[in-house]
Design a protein around this motif. Structure first.
Motif, PDB file in Angstrom:
ATOM      1  N   MET A   1       2.566 -20.496  30.271  1.00  0.00           N
ATOM      2  CA  MET A   1       1.127 -20.977  29.774  1.00  0.00           C
ATOM      3  C   MET A   1       0.764 -22.108  28.889  1.00  0.00           C
ATOM      4  SD  MET A   1      -0.969 -17.625  30.439  1.00  0.00           S
ATOM      5  CE  MET A   1      -2.725 -18.349  30.250  1.00  0.00           C
ATOM      6  N   SER A   2       1.752 -21.916  27.931  1.00  0.00           N
ATOM      7  CA  SER A   2       1.564 -22.916  26.771  1.00  0.00           C
ATOM      8  C   SER A   2       2.407 -24.473  27.107  1.00  0.00           C
ATOM      9  CB  SER A   2       2.272 -22.409  25.578  1.00  0.00           C
ATOM     10  OG  SER A   2       3.782 -22.582  25.756  1.00  0.00           O
TER      11      SER A   2
ATOM     12  N   PRO B   1      -0.548 -27.863  31.236  1.00  0.00           N
ATOM     13  CA  PRO B   1      -1.484 -29.045  30.581  1.00  0.00           C
ATOM     14  C   PRO B   1      -2.758 -28.619  30.880  1.00  0.00           C
ATOM     15  CG  PRO B   1      -0.208 -30.323  31.918  1.00  0.00           C
ATOM     16  CD  PRO B   1       0.679 -28.857  32.004  1.00  0.00           C
ATOM     17  N   ASN B   2      -3.160 -27.945  32.164  1.00  0.00           N
ATOM     18  CA  ASN B   2      -4.382 -27.591  32.397  1.00  0.00           C
ATOM     19  C   ASN B   2      -5.187 -26.351  31.494  1.00  0.00           C
ATOM     20  OD1 ASN B   2      -4.588 -29.246  34.376  1.00  0.00           O
ATOM     21  ND2 ASN B   2      -3.919 -27.875  35.978  1.00  0.00           N
ATOM     22  N   VAL B   3      -3.959 -25.492  31.129  1.00  0.00           N
ATOM     23  CA  VAL B   3      -4.002 -24.416  30.393  1.00  0.00           C
ATOM     24  C   VAL B   3      -4.614 -24.832  28.997  1.00  0.00           C
ATOM     25  CG1 VAL B   3      -3.096 -22.231  29.279  1.00  0.00           C
ATOM     26  CG2 VAL B   3      -2.819 -22.690  31.911  1.00  0.00           C
ATOM     27  N   ILE B   4      -3.682 -25.706  28.531  1.00  0.00           N
ATOM     28  CA  ILE B   4      -3.936 -26.087  27.112  1.00  0.00           C
ATOM     29  C   ILE B   4      -5.113 -26.980  27.068  1.00  0.00           C
ATOM     30  CG2 ILE B   4      -2.833 -27.931  25.416  1.00  0.00           C
ATOM     31  CD1 ILE B   4      -0.027 -27.482  26.715  1.00  0.00           C
ATOM     32  N   ALA B   5      -5.494 -27.701  28.081  1.00  0.00           N
ATOM     33  CA  ALA B   5      -6.796 -28.298  28.161  1.00  0.00           C
ATOM     34  C   ALA B   5      -8.198 -27.141  27.922  1.00  0.00           C
ATOM     35  CB  ALA B   5      -7.176 -29.000  29.218  1.00  0.00           C
ATOM     36  N   SER B   6      -7.959 -26.224  28.725  1.00  0.00           N
ATOM     37  CA  SER B   6      -9.108 -25.312  28.568  1.00  0.00           C
ATOM     38  C   SER B   6      -8.820 -24.346  27.238  1.00  0.00           C
ATOM     39  CB  SER B   6      -9.286 -24.517  29.852  1.00  0.00           C
ATOM     40  OG  SER B   6      -7.978 -23.914  30.309  1.00  0.00           O
TER      41      SER B   6
ATOM     42  N   ALA C   1       5.766 -12.740  17.782  1.00  0.00           N
ATOM     43  CA  ALA C   1       5.940 -12.964  19.196  1.00  0.00           C
ATOM     44  C   ALA C   1       4.599 -13.077  19.873  1.00  0.00           C
ATOM     45  CB  ALA C   1       6.195 -11.351  19.576  1.00  0.00           C
ATOM     46  N   PRO C   2       4.745 -14.075  21.029  1.00  0.00           N
ATOM     47  CA  PRO C   2       3.360 -14.300  21.740  1.00  0.00           C
ATOM     48  C   PRO C   2       2.286 -13.295  21.996  1.00  0.00           C
ATOM     49  CG  PRO C   2       5.005 -15.776  22.336  1.00  0.00           C
ATOM     50  CD  PRO C   2       5.682 -14.673  21.762  1.00  0.00           C
ATOM     51  N   VAL C   3       2.908 -12.245  22.268  1.00  0.00           N
ATOM     52  CA  VAL C   3       1.972 -10.991  22.624  1.00  0.00           C
ATOM     53  C   VAL C   3       1.277 -10.394  21.363  1.00  0.00           C
ATOM     54  CG1 VAL C   3       2.767 -10.191  24.880  1.00  0.00           C
ATOM     55  CG2 VAL C   3       3.917  -9.461  22.531  1.00  0.00           C
ATOM     56  N   ASP C   4       2.143 -10.629  20.084  1.00  0.00           N
ATOM     57  CA  ASP C   4       1.312 -10.286  18.830  1.00  0.00           C
ATOM     58  C   ASP C   4       0.121 -11.117  18.720  1.00  0.00           C
ATOM     59  OD1 ASP C   4       3.430  -8.430  18.570  1.00  0.00           O
ATOM     60  OD2 ASP C   4       4.409  -9.576  17.326  1.00  0.00           O
ATOM     61  N   ILE C   5       0.322 -12.404  18.787  1.00  0.00           N
ATOM     62  CA  ILE C   5      -0.779 -13.501  18.662  1.00  0.00           C
ATOM     63  C   ILE C   5      -1.973 -13.048  19.547  1.00  0.00           C
ATOM     64  CG2 ILE C   5      -1.413 -15.842  18.394  1.00  0.00           C
ATOM     65  CD1 ILE C   5       1.890 -16.336  17.923  1.00  0.00           C
TER      66      ILE C   5
ATOM     67  N   LEU D   1       0.205 -21.772  20.998  1.00  0.00           N
ATOM     68  CA  LEU D   1       1.785 -21.593  21.489  1.00  0.00           C
ATOM     69  C   LEU D   1       2.183 -22.948  21.544  1.00  0.00           C
ATOM     70  CD1 LEU D   1       2.220 -18.475  23.124  1.00  0.00           C
ATOM     71  CD2 LEU D   1       2.996 -18.634  20.856  1.00  0.00           C
ATOM     72  N   SER D   2       1.321 -23.978  22.219  1.00  0.00           N
ATOM     73  CA  SER D   2       1.834 -25.143  22.486  1.00  0.00           C
ATOM     74  C   SER D   2       2.287 -26.041  21.330  1.00  0.00           C
ATOM     75  CB  SER D   2       0.578 -25.904  23.262  1.00  0.00           C
ATOM     76  OG  SER D   2      -0.357 -26.162  22.591  1.00  0.00           O
TER      77      SER D   2
END
Lengths: 202, 469
Positions: A96-97, A100-105, A142-146, A181-182
């Motif tokens: 997801m990171s 671009p669409n996910v990052i924008a929202s 870890a991403p799931v921790d965040i 994450l991006s």
């Protein structure tokens, strides 16, 4: 109230076919006229309806009660939430990171909700949030921790990071995590420091 | 047959003409009235129908003239948009309207019923016209009622009821358009009923109710159900101008040329044209919807027998006794004052409506946070732009103690799209060295042009200041 006159019904000022009710109040008398049939039918229909209602509602319980409906709706919400969370793992968040669409929202959510504390550029802010760009992760790298810190709030309640899921919903929690994450990439993240001991941190 | 026998039914004051002794319905077939009031009423009715039908189509400020958007709880009225939070304004609007109705009733009786009520407008000027067109005049309609089943009767009935159902469907759609707007309505209309089951059943049921009302129920609504009609005796008095028969001039009744007879020739035209089945010559009755059909019918006859018009006319009881009608009376003054009070309060409260709303609440979690150098309180501010145009807002503190700052809120105004609602964190921080204990302050939200502002009180909390010494 005067006593009813026995021969009242035979008076000539009463139209043929009409009868008077027994009572007389201050000289005011009342005809005993039939109600309109359509009016009576509204009564009969409510009686029929109440019988059907009783059978459907109480005898056969054919219609779910409000309580059952609320429970069902809550279960559906829970199911959707778990379905959403079930899909969330490190790999999906990384994927997801890079979208671009996910990052924008995610950026929109970050700007509106997070930037006050964590800074416009993730560098930490005046509102007291930790920097998110320094490769140091207090509650796990870890991403799931965040993701779970955003969703459920900081494990340390004295730090002021509230649980955001109720406000944002699982989708936007995932999006804003992906936005953070991006700024990072999986290789660096692996070597990043966890710092559960930084208790003196802001 | 009972029906043909009851054609000779004479209205009386002891029972309702349209209900027979056995409780069954006596279905009226009023004759056609011709005259100036019929023409004027038809004109008013067409105008009203054009207005009713046009309001959802005409756009003002980008929204339909009347659009009570229940789904998003926004109410668009003639270019102004109200939010659900402004519902309380409706109280003053409705009470003002009610007293306007009382006021006109005290002066001129049931003008509303005869001229403007949708029941009358649609019944007299749409449905009865269709009936007249398909089934003929009153005697022809009575004959058709009494006639045995034949191809002709079945054809006429199917045609009439088909048109009735068509019109009822159209009115139901129009009614729904007020609540969902034309494009949404069209989208529903062009999709399958199975997809829009709720809307479809609402439409089907309303069409059914309208059809039942206008095809069969008719004057029963006015006589039995409508509360306004029942209030008449409390609202009017002897100076109220009603549709009335001039008894002094008309009685005793007699054929033209009869010695000593009044002007009423007892032709019964006023009874034949009455849509509620009363005889106006028996005086004002609760069934009368002041439709003026009897005025036109009587005037036509008076013209024929070369007598002055106005044996039945708009007149008060006092006027009928030859005394002047007073319009300035305690009743009209009181109703008028109530009406003006309603209008004044309505205008005042409408002018006080803010185009935006702001609420400040504390974030979940601890009430305050202490870090190495500052004390922090976390709030959330919810801003609602209630108008159909973008708006900018500035948020700042007033009466804040020394050193206190609003974290992250620059001098830039926040932009909100039309009707947008946005929740933002609002973090207050104060350096430890400036902290002297709890403090009260105001969070001010100012619209972009600076002419409107909302103030929300907040309390900044923290530990006892002595812990820092």
């Amino acid at each position: 109230m005067s006593s009813p006159d026995k021969n009242r019904q035979d008076r000539d000022d009463i139209p043929p076919g009409a009868t008077l009710r027994e009572h007389v109040y201050d000289g005011i008398e009342e005809y005993d006229q039939r109600l309109p049939n359509w009016w009576l039918w509204t009564l009969y229909i409510t009686i029929i309806f109440s019988a059907l209602y009783w059978i459907v509602w109480y005898t056969f319980r054919a219609v779910p009660s409000d309580e059952e409906r609320v429970t069902a709706a809550m279960q559906e919400i829970e199911a959707r939430r778990f379905a959403m969370v079930g899909e969330i793992d490190d790999d999906t968040l990384w994927a997801m990171s890079r979208n671009p669409n996910v990052i924008a929202s995610g950026h929109t959510v970050y700007r509106d909700q997070c930037a006050f504390c964590h800074g416009d550029d993730l560098g930490g802010g005046m509102g007291g949030g930790l920097p998110l760009d320094d490769g140091v992760w207090k509650w796990g790298h870890a991403p799931v921790d965040i993701y779970s810190v955003v969703r459920d709030g900081s494990p340390d309640p004295t730090k002021g990071m509230q649980a955001w899921e109720r406000e944002l919903g699982p989708r936007r929690v995932a999006e804003v995590t992906a936005y953070i994450l991006s700024y990072h990439d999986p290789e660096n993240m692996e070597t990043a420091q966890d710092s559960p001991g930084r208790a003196s941190e802001r | 047959m009972a029906k043909t026998a009851s054609q000779a039914k004479r209205p009386n004051l002891d029972s309702v003409t349209t209900i027979n002794q056995d409780g069954s319905r006596f279905f009226l077939h009023p004759s056609d009235a011709r005259g100036r009031f019929v023409v004027a009423r038809r004109f008013v009715a067409i105008l009203l129908i054009v207005i009713y039908a046009g309001l959802p189509w005409v756009h003002i400020n980008g929204q339909p003239a009347v659009f009570l958007d229940l789904f998003s709880r926004r109410f668009h009225l003639f270019g102004i948009t109200f939010a659900a939070q402004e519902m309380w304004l409706a109280f003053f609007f409705i009470t003002g309207l009610a007293f306007l109705l009382f006021f006109t009733t005290a002066l001129f009786g049931r003008l509303w019923c005869g001229w403007a009520c949708p029941q009358t407008v649609f019944l007299e000027h749409v449905y009865r016209r269709v009936e007249r067109w398909i089934e003929g005049d009153a005697p022809a309609r009575r004959q058709l009622d009494a006639a045995a089943l034949s191809g002709n009767k079945v054809f006429k009935r199917i045609l009439k009821h088909g048109v009735f159902i068509l019109f009822s469907g159209a009115i139901a759609h129009l009614f729904l358009a007020y609540f969902v707007s034309i494009p949404q309505l069209y989208a529903w209309m062009t999709s399958s009923p199975r997809e829009q089951f709720g809307a479809f059943s609402f439409m089907a049921v309303s069409t059914g109710i309208l059809y039942f009302n206008f095809a069969w129920f008719r004057e029963q609504l006015c006589i039995v159900i409508c509360p306004y009609g029942r209030l008449q005796s409390a609202l009017i008095d002897e100076h109220t101008v009603n549709v009335a028969y001039d008894e002094r001039r008309g009685e005793p009744r007699g054929k033209p040329g009869t010695e000593g007879a009044g002007d009423c020739i007892d032709c019964n035209r006023c009874v034949q044209v009455c849509p509620t089945g009363i005889d106006i010559r028996q005086g004002l009755q609760l069934e009368c919807v002041a439709c003026t059909a009897c005025i036109d019918a009587c005037d036509e006859i008076m013209d024929k027998v070369k007598r002055p018009r106005g044996l039945i006319r708009y007149a008060s009881e006092e006027a009928l006794e030859g005394k002047p009608t007073r319009f300035l009376r305690t009743r009209t003054v009181v109703y008028g004052l109530f009406m003006l009070a309603g209008v004044a309060v309505m205008l005042f409260s409408f002018s006080r409506v803010q185009p935006f709303e702001a609420t400040v609440s504390r974030m979940t979690g601890q009430p305050y946070f202490v870090t190495d150098d500052v004390i922090r309180n976390q709030f959330q501010i919810r801003l609602v732009n209630k108008r159909n145009e973008p708006a900018a807002f500035r948020v700042y503190l007033e009466g804040a103690p020394a050193g206190m700052q609003l974290a992250g809120w620059g001098a830039d105004a926040m932009q909100l799209a039309p009707f947008e609602e946005r929740t933002r964190p609002l973090i207050l921080v104060q350096p430890r060295e400036d902290y002297t204990g709890r403090a009260r302050l105001e969070i001010v939200v100012e619209s972009g042009d600076g002419d409107r502002s909302l103030r929300r009180r907040a309390e900044f909390v923290g530990p006892d200041p002595r812990v820092f010494q």
